[in-house]
Design an enzyme around this catalytic site. Sequence first.
Site, PDB file in Angstrom:
ATOM      1  N   LYS A  39     -57.805  21.283 -45.528  1.00 23.30           N
ATOM      2  CA  LYS A  39     -58.077  19.707 -45.127  1.00 23.30           C
ATOM      3  C   LYS A  39     -57.617  19.531 -44.086  1.00 23.30           C
ATOM      4  CE  LYS A  39     -57.360  18.667 -49.954  1.00 23.30           C
ATOM      5  NZ  LYS A  39     -58.290  18.166 -50.697  1.00 23.30           N
TER       6      LYS A  39
ATOM      7  N   GLU B 169     -51.231  11.054 -44.101  1.00 23.45           N
ATOM      8  CA  GLU B 169     -52.356  10.038 -43.951  1.00 23.45           C
ATOM      9  C   GLU B 169     -51.958   8.790 -44.511  1.00 23.45           C
ATOM     10  OE1 GLU B 169     -55.665  12.160 -45.078  1.00 23.45           O
ATOM     11  OE2 GLU B 169     -55.611  11.467 -47.056  1.00 23.45           O
TER      12      GLU B 169
ATOM     13  N   HIS C 263     -55.390  11.557 -59.842  1.00 25.82           N
ATOM     14  CA  HIS C 263     -56.304  11.944 -58.733  1.00 25.82           C
ATOM     15  C   HIS C 263     -57.543  12.804 -59.110  1.00 25.82           C
ATOM     16  CE1 HIS C 263     -53.577  10.163 -56.233  1.00 25.82           C
ATOM     17  NE2 HIS C 263     -52.606  10.858 -56.455  1.00 25.82           N
TER      18      HIS C 263
ATOM     19  N   ARG D 134     -69.239  23.990 -52.760  1.00 26.33           N
ATOM     20  CA  ARG D 134     -69.958  24.665 -54.100  1.00 26.33           C
ATOM     21  C   ARG D 134     -70.616  23.692 -54.931  1.00 26.33           C
ATOM     22  NH1 ARG D 134     -66.250  21.400 -57.520  1.00 26.33           N
ATOM     23  NH2 ARG D 134     -64.188  21.200 -56.521  1.00 26.33           N
TER      24      ARG D 134
HETATM   25  P1  ADP Z   1     -58.664  17.290 -54.359  1.00 23.97           P
HETATM   26  O1  ADP Z   1     -59.036  18.345 -53.231  1.00 23.97           O
HETATM   27  O2  ADP Z   1     -57.714  17.562 -54.960  1.00 23.97           O
HETATM   28  O3  ADP Z   1     -60.121  16.743 -54.744  1.00 23.97           O
HETATM   29  P2  ADP Z   1     -59.053  14.824 -52.427  1.00 23.97           P
HETATM   30  O4  ADP Z   1     -58.816  14.886 -50.828  1.00 23.97           O
HETATM   31  O5  ADP Z   1     -60.684  14.994 -52.795  1.00 23.97           O
HETATM   32  O6  ADP Z   1     -58.333  16.050 -53.141  1.00 23.97           O
HETATM   33  O7  ADP Z   1     -58.717  13.514 -53.244  1.00 23.97           O
HETATM   34  C1  ADP Z   1     -58.644  13.297 -54.428  1.00 23.97           C
HETATM   35  C2  ADP Z   1     -58.262  11.726 -54.899  1.00 23.97           C
HETATM   36  O8  ADP Z   1     -57.097  11.398 -54.422  1.00 23.97           O
HETATM   37  C3  ADP Z   1     -59.343  10.921 -54.153  1.00 23.97           C
HETATM   38  O9  ADP Z   1     -60.421  10.831 -54.861  1.00 23.97           O
HETATM   39  C4  ADP Z   1     -58.654   9.631 -54.063  1.00 23.97           C
HETATM   40  O10 ADP Z   1     -58.637   9.030 -55.339  1.00 23.97           O
HETATM   41  C5  ADP Z   1     -57.192  10.059 -53.876  1.00 23.97           C
HETATM   42  N1  ADP Z   1     -56.816  10.090 -52.510  1.00 23.97           N
HETATM   43  C6  ADP Z   1     -56.934  11.057 -51.515  1.00 23.97           C
HETATM   44  N2  ADP Z   1     -56.618  10.694 -50.374  1.00 23.97           N
HETATM   45  C7  ADP Z   1     -56.347   9.349 -50.284  1.00 23.97           C
HETATM   46  C8  ADP Z   1     -55.917   8.433 -49.485  1.00 23.97           C
HETATM   47  N3  ADP Z   1     -55.643   8.761 -48.156  1.00 23.97           N
HETATM   48  N4  ADP Z   1     -55.628   7.049 -49.872  1.00 23.97           N
HETATM   49  C9  ADP Z   1     -55.959   6.953 -51.261  1.00 23.97           C
HETATM   50  N5  ADP Z   1     -56.091   7.639 -52.196  1.00 23.97           N
HETATM   51  C10 ADP Z   1     -56.381   9.042 -51.604  1.00 23.97           C
HETATM   52  P1  ADP Z   2     -65.280  18.343 -58.958  1.00 26.49           P
HETATM   53  O1  ADP Z   2     -64.591  18.617 -57.458  1.00 26.49           O
HETATM   54  O2  ADP Z   2     -66.236  19.325 -58.969  1.00 26.49           O
HETATM   55  O3  ADP Z   2     -65.644  16.949 -59.062  1.00 26.49           O
HETATM   56  P2  ADP Z   2     -62.588  19.103 -59.961  1.00 26.49           P
HETATM   57  O4  ADP Z   2     -61.970  18.531 -58.481  1.00 26.49           O
HETATM   58  O5  ADP Z   2     -62.114  18.744 -61.129  1.00 26.49           O
HETATM   59  O6  ADP Z   2     -64.075  18.766 -59.943  1.00 26.49           O
HETATM   60  O7  ADP Z   2     -62.652  20.765 -59.718  1.00 26.49           O
HETATM   61  C1  ADP Z   2     -63.556  21.514 -60.232  1.00 26.49           C
HETATM   62  C2  ADP Z   2     -62.839  22.748 -60.989  1.00 26.49           C
HETATM   63  O8  ADP Z   2     -62.378  23.516 -59.847  1.00 26.49           O
HETATM   64  C3  ADP Z   2     -61.726  22.263 -61.867  1.00 26.49           C
HETATM   65  O9  ADP Z   2     -61.878  23.157 -62.751  1.00 26.49           O
HETATM   66  C4  ADP Z   2     -60.367  22.510 -61.103  1.00 26.49           C
HETATM   67  O10 ADP Z   2     -59.517  22.644 -62.089  1.00 26.49           O
HETATM   68  C5  ADP Z   2     -60.919  23.556 -60.164  1.00 26.49           C
HETATM   69  N1  ADP Z   2     -60.181  23.264 -58.764  1.00 26.49           N
HETATM   70  C6  ADP Z   2     -60.871  22.830 -57.940  1.00 26.49           C
HETATM   71  N2  ADP Z   2     -60.086  22.993 -56.703  1.00 26.49           N
HETATM   72  C7  ADP Z   2     -59.193  23.835 -57.154  1.00 26.49           C
HETATM   73  C8  ADP Z   2     -58.021  24.375 -56.373  1.00 26.49           C
HETATM   74  N3  ADP Z   2     -57.595  24.266 -55.023  1.00 26.49           N
HETATM   75  N4  ADP Z   2     -57.239  25.288 -57.047  1.00 26.49           N
HETATM   76  C9  ADP Z   2     -57.260  25.557 -58.532  1.00 26.49           C
HETATM   77  N5  ADP Z   2     -58.367  24.923 -59.104  1.00 26.49           N
HETATM   78  C10 ADP Z   2     -59.158  24.075 -58.491  1.00 26.49           C
END
Ligand code: ADP
Ligand code: ADP
Length: 470
Positions: A115, A199, A234, A293
Amino acid sequence: MKKILIINRGEIAIRVAKAINELGHISVGLWTDNEPEAAHLEYCQQWVHLPGKNNTETYLNQEKILEIIEQYNVDAVHPGYGFLAENGEFVEKLEKKKVIFIGPNAKAIELMGDKAVSKKMAEKAGVPTIPGSVGEVDSVKEAKDIAKKIGYPVLLKAVAGGGGKGMRACFSEDELEKNFEAVKREALSSFSNDGLLVEKYILNPHHIEVQVLGDKQGNIYHLYERECSVQRRHQKIIEEAPSPFIGDDQALRKAICETAIKLAREVNYDSAGTVEFIMDEDRSFYFLEMNTRIQVEHPITEEVTGVDLLVNMIKVALNEPIDFQKQDDISLHGHAIECRICAEDPVTMLPAPGKISGISFTFPQGIRFDHCLYAGQEITPSFDPMIGKLVAKGLHRSACLSKMRSALKGLKIEGLKNNIPLHQKILSEKQFVSGIYSTKYIEEVKPQESLENENIFDKVVNIIAGEVNL
Ligand code: ADP
Ligand code: ADP
Ligand code: MG
């Protein structure tokens, strides 16, 4: 005709196998001792045993999978989501063996997998990012200095995080100090990388993401946006396309979609992928991360664009012509919603493994249910609790909501705790129905609480009924 190995299980393995079969290639499925009766094999033309006791020894075991590839003369590999889907090292190994990876090039995966690095790439591409550290923060002092500059609340976020894990909001300097080492330790144990970002924690934002598809000739298309603001921990549970928050604002839609393409171009993206953004209440948007992906919620985009994402993802990887030639060939029709069906307690929303004693569905016309379920199946904690995806489409949002309500009523999973009752509550809840909700929806509206009250009411009725012997 190519032999394609699917290195995944569950509903996504079926979805991938369907696309491979449709294209006339050979689908090869894996089965493990953990799931000897894996239902996805019904869709695969060839079955291969992947020995091992747990995921580390099976779906995450690169060497064993590479052996199978060699032994069975596999031409291409589809990773699905999770497991090895975003592992650049594995893709490099495949590239060396001249085996096609149905996904982006290894370099794009590596750049977008961290990230801190992806944030730098976004800045380089002129894509707005969330105010905060540019790279990793090395000490709590550095984190505090940045927080002072951008203002509280801030979010500590693992650079290697995923699935909503490795994140903590801090509302004061004290909280930041208290959480810093703890989040670092959690990140190290979950992702083998203790790098952290700090952030601005945006209050009441919307999660809006753009589906992209790049080919091997350097063309990149977008397939419009999805809104995934209904989340717990989240993690998404309901997604819609198009975004109700963007609504009829076509200029904003165009801006966010073109911004996603800009970033994809910066990393020579050449497959299906998703650029995620956070949108503030004032409609400004910031890059969040890129998932390199196919995503869980891809079906809603398929429903509103008519484009089969899996088929075109495979075509791109095999260098075959895709189903469209220019951006204007892709347009939006109607509205689609996905409810993630999870093996979890509908009130606490915590995983609840168990055995499915019976499953049946009587759906309204046009419902799509992506799943890999059968009666007698054991849902174990070894895999993600998401066990199926219910997808409805309508000419407009309210027709779509009505169809989804009817679909939820017709889906019966016996013997296993699941979140269907929670979805039913949300689909009839005033604020969700109005289409104005942020990522704080579950936390603030608490649709699960009325379920809890109903449960208590039911229990009381049962006790009284028992006592008075009705
Ligand atoms: P992941 O890799 O676990 O999906 P993301 O960075 O996509 O992580 O964040 C997942 C969720 O966490 C977002 O959809 C949002 O709801 C929350 N989130 C992430 N960053 C922020 C932020 N800076 N401020 C508010 N909510 C956040
Ligand atoms: P999407 O981003 O496709 O909307 P999710 O964030 O829920 O869905 O992640 C999709 C799948 O990948 C889930 O089964 C989640 O548990 C897995 N996953 C995503 N990122 C990671 C990670 N960094 N480590 C382990 N599992 C992950
Ligand atoms: Mg994400």
